[in-house]
Design an enzyme around this catalytic site. Structure first.
Site, PDB file in Angstrom:
ATOM      1  N   HIS A 173     -13.576  67.507  77.382  1.00  0.00           N
ATOM      2  CA  HIS A 173     -14.356  67.390  76.148  1.00  0.00           C
ATOM      3  C   HIS A 173     -14.271  68.672  75.302  1.00  0.00           C
ATOM      4  CE1 HIS A 173     -17.705  66.490  73.487  1.00  0.00           C
ATOM      5  NE2 HIS A 173     -18.250  67.641  73.839  1.00  0.00           N
ATOM      6  N   HIS A 181     -13.629  63.389  69.788  1.00  0.00           N
ATOM      7  CA  HIS A 181     -13.770  62.101  70.476  1.00  0.00           C
ATOM      8  C   HIS A 181     -12.531  61.240  70.280  1.00  0.00           C
ATOM      9  CE1 HIS A 181     -18.438  62.525  70.397  1.00  0.00           C
ATOM     10  NE2 HIS A 181     -17.890  63.112  71.451  1.00  0.00           N
ATOM     11  N   LYS A 235     -28.800  76.933  69.798  1.00  0.00           N
ATOM     12  CA  LYS A 235     -29.099  75.526  70.069  1.00  0.00           C
ATOM     13  C   LYS A 235     -30.610  75.311  70.063  1.00  0.00           C
ATOM     14  CE  LYS A 235     -28.173  71.326  72.487  1.00  0.00           C
ATOM     15  NZ  LYS A 235     -27.344  70.545  73.398  1.00  0.00           N
ATOM     16  N   LYS A 255     -31.486  66.078  75.844  1.00  0.00           N
ATOM     17  CA  LYS A 255     -30.802  64.774  75.861  1.00  0.00           C
ATOM     18  C   LYS A 255     -30.358  64.486  77.290  1.00  0.00           C
ATOM     19  CE  LYS A 255     -28.712  64.511  71.275  1.00  0.00           C
ATOM     20  NZ  LYS A 255     -27.411  64.340  70.592  1.00  0.00           N
ATOM     21  N   ARG A 258     -29.660  68.699  63.476  1.00  0.00           N
ATOM     22  CA  ARG A 258     -29.081  68.682  64.813  1.00  0.00           C
ATOM     23  C   ARG A 258     -27.661  68.107  64.793  1.00  0.00           C
ATOM     24  NH1 ARG A 258     -32.178  67.484  70.605  1.00  0.00           N
ATOM     25  NH2 ARG A 258     -30.316  67.778  71.866  1.00  0.00           N
ATOM     26  N   ARG A 299     -42.288  56.811  84.934  1.00  0.00           N
ATOM     27  CA  ARG A 299     -42.464  57.066  83.490  1.00  0.00           C
ATOM     28  C   ARG A 299     -42.366  58.545  83.121  1.00  0.00           C
ATOM     29  NH1 ARG A 299     -46.059  53.426  84.938  1.00  0.00           N
ATOM     30  NH2 ARG A 299     -45.581  51.291  84.353  1.00  0.00           N
ATOM     31  N   GLU A 334     -17.606  75.305  72.973  1.00  0.00           N
ATOM     32  CA  GLU A 334     -18.959  75.031  72.455  1.00  0.00           C
ATOM     33  C   GLU A 334     -19.631  76.337  72.009  1.00  0.00           C
ATOM     34  OE1 GLU A 334     -20.005  71.952  71.967  1.00  0.00           O
ATOM     35  OE2 GLU A 334     -18.968  70.656  73.401  1.00  0.00           O
ATOM     36  N   HIS A 356     -16.599  67.256  66.812  1.00  0.00           N
ATOM     37  CA  HIS A 356     -16.762  66.191  67.806  1.00  0.00           C
ATOM     38  C   HIS A 356     -16.185  64.846  67.377  1.00  0.00           C
ATOM     39  CE1 HIS A 356     -19.098  69.127  69.929  1.00  0.00           C
ATOM     40  NE2 HIS A 356     -19.428  68.283  70.888  1.00  0.00           N
ATOM     41  N   ASN A 362     -22.470  68.662  66.092  1.00  0.00           N
ATOM     42  CA  ASN A 362     -21.317  67.796  66.334  1.00  0.00           C
ATOM     43  C   ASN A 362     -20.049  68.292  65.642  1.00  0.00           C
ATOM     44  OD1 ASN A 362     -22.798  65.996  67.923  1.00  0.00           O
ATOM     45  ND2 ASN A 362     -23.573  64.945  66.106  1.00  0.00           N
ATOM     46  N   GLU A 371     -32.641  64.604  66.481  1.00  0.00           N
ATOM     47  CA  GLU A 371     -31.404  64.408  65.714  1.00  0.00           C
ATOM     48  C   GLU A 371     -31.542  63.466  64.536  1.00  0.00           C
ATOM     49  OE1 GLU A 371     -27.829  64.346  68.007  1.00  0.00           O
ATOM     50  OE2 GLU A 371     -26.632  63.638  66.334  1.00  0.00           O
TER      51      GLU A 371
HETATM   52  N1  LIG Z   1     -27.139  66.287  77.306  1.00  0.00           N
HETATM   53  C1  LIG Z   1     -26.439  66.917  76.388  1.00  0.00           C
HETATM   54  O1  LIG Z   1     -26.949  67.388  75.377  1.00  0.00           O
HETATM   55  C2  LIG Z   1     -24.973  67.090  76.624  1.00  0.00           C
HETATM   56  C3  LIG Z   1     -24.245  67.977  75.836  1.00  0.00           C
HETATM   57  C4  LIG Z   1     -22.903  68.168  76.117  1.00  0.00           C
HETATM   58  C5  LIG Z   1     -22.307  67.478  77.156  1.00  0.00           C
HETATM   59  N2  LIG Z   1     -23.047  66.607  77.898  1.00  0.00           N
HETATM   60  C6  LIG Z   1     -22.450  65.878  79.016  1.00  0.00           C
HETATM   61  O2  LIG Z   1     -22.038  66.829  79.987  1.00  0.00           O
HETATM   62  C7  LIG Z   1     -20.943  66.301  80.710  1.00  0.00           C
HETATM   63  C8  LIG Z   1     -19.876  67.361  80.804  1.00  0.00           C
HETATM   64  O3  LIG Z   1     -20.409  68.492  81.470  1.00  0.00           O
HETATM   65  P1  LIG Z   1     -19.477  69.529  82.235  1.00  0.00           P
HETATM   66  O4  LIG Z   1     -18.410  69.974  81.313  1.00  0.00           O
HETATM   67  O5  LIG Z   1     -20.370  70.528  82.845  1.00  0.00           O
HETATM   68  O6  LIG Z   1     -18.731  68.602  83.301  1.00  0.00           O
HETATM   69  P2  LIG Z   1     -19.059  68.278  84.845  1.00  0.00           P
HETATM   70  O7  LIG Z   1     -20.480  68.202  85.100  1.00  0.00           O
HETATM   71  O8  LIG Z   1     -18.223  67.102  85.177  1.00  0.00           O
HETATM   72  O9  LIG Z   1     -18.465  69.560  85.571  1.00  0.00           O
HETATM   73  C9  LIG Z   1     -17.084  69.824  85.509  1.00  0.00           C
HETATM   74  C10 LIG Z   1     -16.475  69.992  86.905  1.00  0.00           C
HETATM   75  O10 LIG Z   1     -16.824  71.287  87.405  1.00  0.00           O
HETATM   76  C11 LIG Z   1     -17.428  71.169  88.689  1.00  0.00           C
HETATM   77  N3  LIG Z   1     -18.334  72.295  88.812  1.00  0.00           N
HETATM   78  C12 LIG Z   1     -19.568  72.428  88.297  1.00  0.00           C
HETATM   79  N4  LIG Z   1     -20.021  73.652  88.491  1.00  0.00           N
HETATM   80  C13 LIG Z   1     -19.056  74.331  89.163  1.00  0.00           C
HETATM   81  C14 LIG Z   1     -18.945  75.656  89.627  1.00  0.00           C
HETATM   82  N5  LIG Z   1     -19.901  76.556  89.418  1.00  0.00           N
HETATM   83  N6  LIG Z   1     -17.811  76.014  90.285  1.00  0.00           N
HETATM   84  C15 LIG Z   1     -16.811  75.113  90.457  1.00  0.00           C
HETATM   85  N7  LIG Z   1     -16.850  73.861  90.018  1.00  0.00           N
HETATM   86  C16 LIG Z   1     -17.979  73.470  89.367  1.00  0.00           C
HETATM   87  C17 LIG Z   1     -18.070  69.817  88.667  1.00  0.00           C
HETATM   88  O11 LIG Z   1     -18.337  69.352  89.964  1.00  0.00           O
HETATM   89  C18 LIG Z   1     -17.003  69.008  87.928  1.00  0.00           C
HETATM   90  O12 LIG Z   1     -15.966  68.660  88.793  1.00  0.00           O
HETATM   91  C19 LIG Z   1     -20.504  65.054  79.998  1.00  0.00           C
HETATM   92  O13 LIG Z   1     -20.962  63.932  80.726  1.00  0.00           O
HETATM   93  C20 LIG Z   1     -21.210  65.131  78.663  1.00  0.00           C
HETATM   94  O14 LIG Z   1     -21.520  63.851  78.123  1.00  0.00           O
HETATM   95  C21 LIG Z   1     -24.359  66.407  77.659  1.00  0.00           C
HETATM   96 ZN   LIG Z   2     -19.755  68.832  72.909  1.00  0.00          ZN
END
Ligand SMILES: NC(=O)c1ccc[n+]([C@@H]2O[C@H](COP(=O)([O-])OP(=O)(O)OC[C@H]3O[C@@H](n4cnc5c(N)ncnc54)[C@H](O)[C@@H]3O)[C@@H](O)[C@H]2O)c1
Ligand SMILES: [Zn+2]
Length: 360
Positions: free
Chosen positions: A262, A249, A224, A140, A238, A118, A182, A245, A242, A234
């Site tokens: 993305h 999307h 942020k 999130k 918040r 939990r 971003e 976005h 987006n 949100e």
């Molecule tokens: N929780 C939230 O508020 C929120 C906000 C935005 C995005 N997200 C989520 O985040 C995800 C995208 O995140 P991302 O863009 O970091 O993608 P990711 O986590 O897939 O990382 C991108 C790639 O880079 C690699 N990588 C990570 N760090 C590295 C480093 N220092 N050197 C070399 N390679 C590295 C990873 O292994 C991966 O292959 C999505 O799933 C999205 O839904 C969440």
């Molecule tokens: Zn985004």
């Protein structure tokens, strides 16, 4: 190093930003309350940064889970592997999960921390620029379902975020640009001074200058954090986060997930939002030009892919999750640094914007 705070009453937490932070026991330990610590990372990041992260956690009952790399693994099966490891090692309610990786790892480990027993403690060590400025801040967490992205999740704030800018050295250029999208977003939605700073310093950021990165990451997190503090779950402002976005999307889905990153899709999406805003008479041509130039200098695409028709684009936008009963609502701009969420736009101008924005 810069430190700032996300102000959420009892759940407030620090974000530390700077070089050489991995393995800083003095920063990690105040965020850990028990003896058991589990690092969650993936196969790409482990060989690069796991050892350094472990160094800051010596003295704890330390375990590690190494997951496969990729958005396709952000699902309940992978989540279960984290629970398996926690239970096998008899982790108790005072344990701490440490997410070492990009947004995928952060979302997975965060949701595991939100639901294991939990809710247990959680530390974010984001290693992509996108994760450092966006996903690691705000609480999130969650996983994808075959029928929808991020559909299973929870709000769960970390105890601390440690953004080590040295980790960005190994990130490829496209991933860096996706994070820059971003960053530009914060300037556009609520921080015109930051947007102007980005115009002056974009070349330093693409060259990965440490001081410029620290400034941009801190300023992004500050923006942020302010938005999240005002609207943690949100219900209101918040949603401004987006910007770009709903358009983005549509590109991600239309091109097939993973074809465009993305952040790349959001970059083009923000320009489309700006172009529609200009057609509405809310933004002048010079401002749209500034936005397009900054995105281009960041290494981001600015045109809709040729293979997507306006019709397909509109269909995809209408199924976006931000559609409310009253019709399509979009985040649009009334100036650089002044975003609004509105359903008050002319659909003909939206169509004209999409028609004009195709590549080639
Ligand atoms: N929780 C939230 O508020 C929120 C906000 C935005 C995005 N997200 C989520 O985040 C995800 C995208 O995140 P991302 O863009 O970091 O993608 P990711 O986590 O897939 O990382 C991108 C790639 O880079 C690699 N990588 C990570 N760090 C590295 C480093 N220092 N050197 C070399 N390679 C590295 C990873 O292994 C991966 O292959 C999505 O799933 C999205 O839904 C969440
Ligand atoms: Zn985004």
């Amino acid at each position: 190093m810069k430190t700032l705070y996300v102000e959420l009453g009892e759940r407030s937490y620090p974000i530390h930003i700077g070089p050489g932070l991995l393995g800083r026991a003095d920063l990690l330990q105040p965020a850990i309350h028990g003896r058991q610590v589990m690092i969650v990372t993936n196969e790409t990041i482990a060989p690069l940064y796991l050892e350094a992260a472990q160094a800051g956690l010596s003295g704890y009952d330390l375990q590690t889970v190494i997951l496969p790399d990729g958005e396709q693994y952000k699902n309940l099966d992978t989540l279960n592997r984290i629970f398996d490891a926690l239970l096998e090692h008899r982790f108790n309610r005072k344990c701490t999960l440490v997410a070492l990786g990009g947004g995928v790892i952060g979302d997975l480990a965060g949701f595991a921390a939100a639901s294991y027993q939990r809710g247990v403690d959680f530390i974010q060590i984001p290693t992509t620029l996108l994760a450092q400025v966006d996903s690691s801040v705000g609480g999130k967490t969650g996983v994808n379902h075959p029928l929808g992205k991020n559909m299973i999740g929870a709000f769960h704030q970390p105890n601390c975020v440690l953004a080590d800018t040295d980790t960005l050295a190994t990130l490829d250029d496209r991933q860096l640009a996706a994070g820059l999208a971003e960053i530009i977003k914060y300037g556009l939605i609520r921080d015109a001074d930051f947007f102007a700073w980005l115009e002056k310093n974009m070349d330093l950021l693409t060259a990965r200058d440490t001081d410029a990165l620290i400034f941009a990451i801190a300023r992004s997190c500050l923006n942020k954090a302010e938005v999240v503090a005002a609207d943690e779950r949100e219900s209101g402002q918040r949603a401004l986060l987006n910007l770009g976005h709903t358009f983005g999307h549509a590109i991600e889905t239309g091109m097939g997930y993973g074809t465009w990153l993305h952040g790349e899709a959001v970059g083009t999406g923000m320009l489309l939002a700006a172009q529609l805003s200009a057609r509405q008479g809310w933004l002048d041509a010079g401002e749209v030009e500034r936005i397009e130039q900054l995105l281009t200098r960041a290494g981001l695409p600015t045109r809709i892919p040729g293979e997507m028709s306006t019709r397909q684009f509109l269909d995809l936008m209408a199924v976006d999750k931000k559609v409310m009963d009253s019709g399509l609502r979009l985040v649009l701009l009334k100036g650089i640094g002044a975003a609004v969420v509105t359903g008050d736009f002319d659909p003909d101008l939206l169509r004209a914007t999409l028609d004009a924005a195709h590549a080639g």
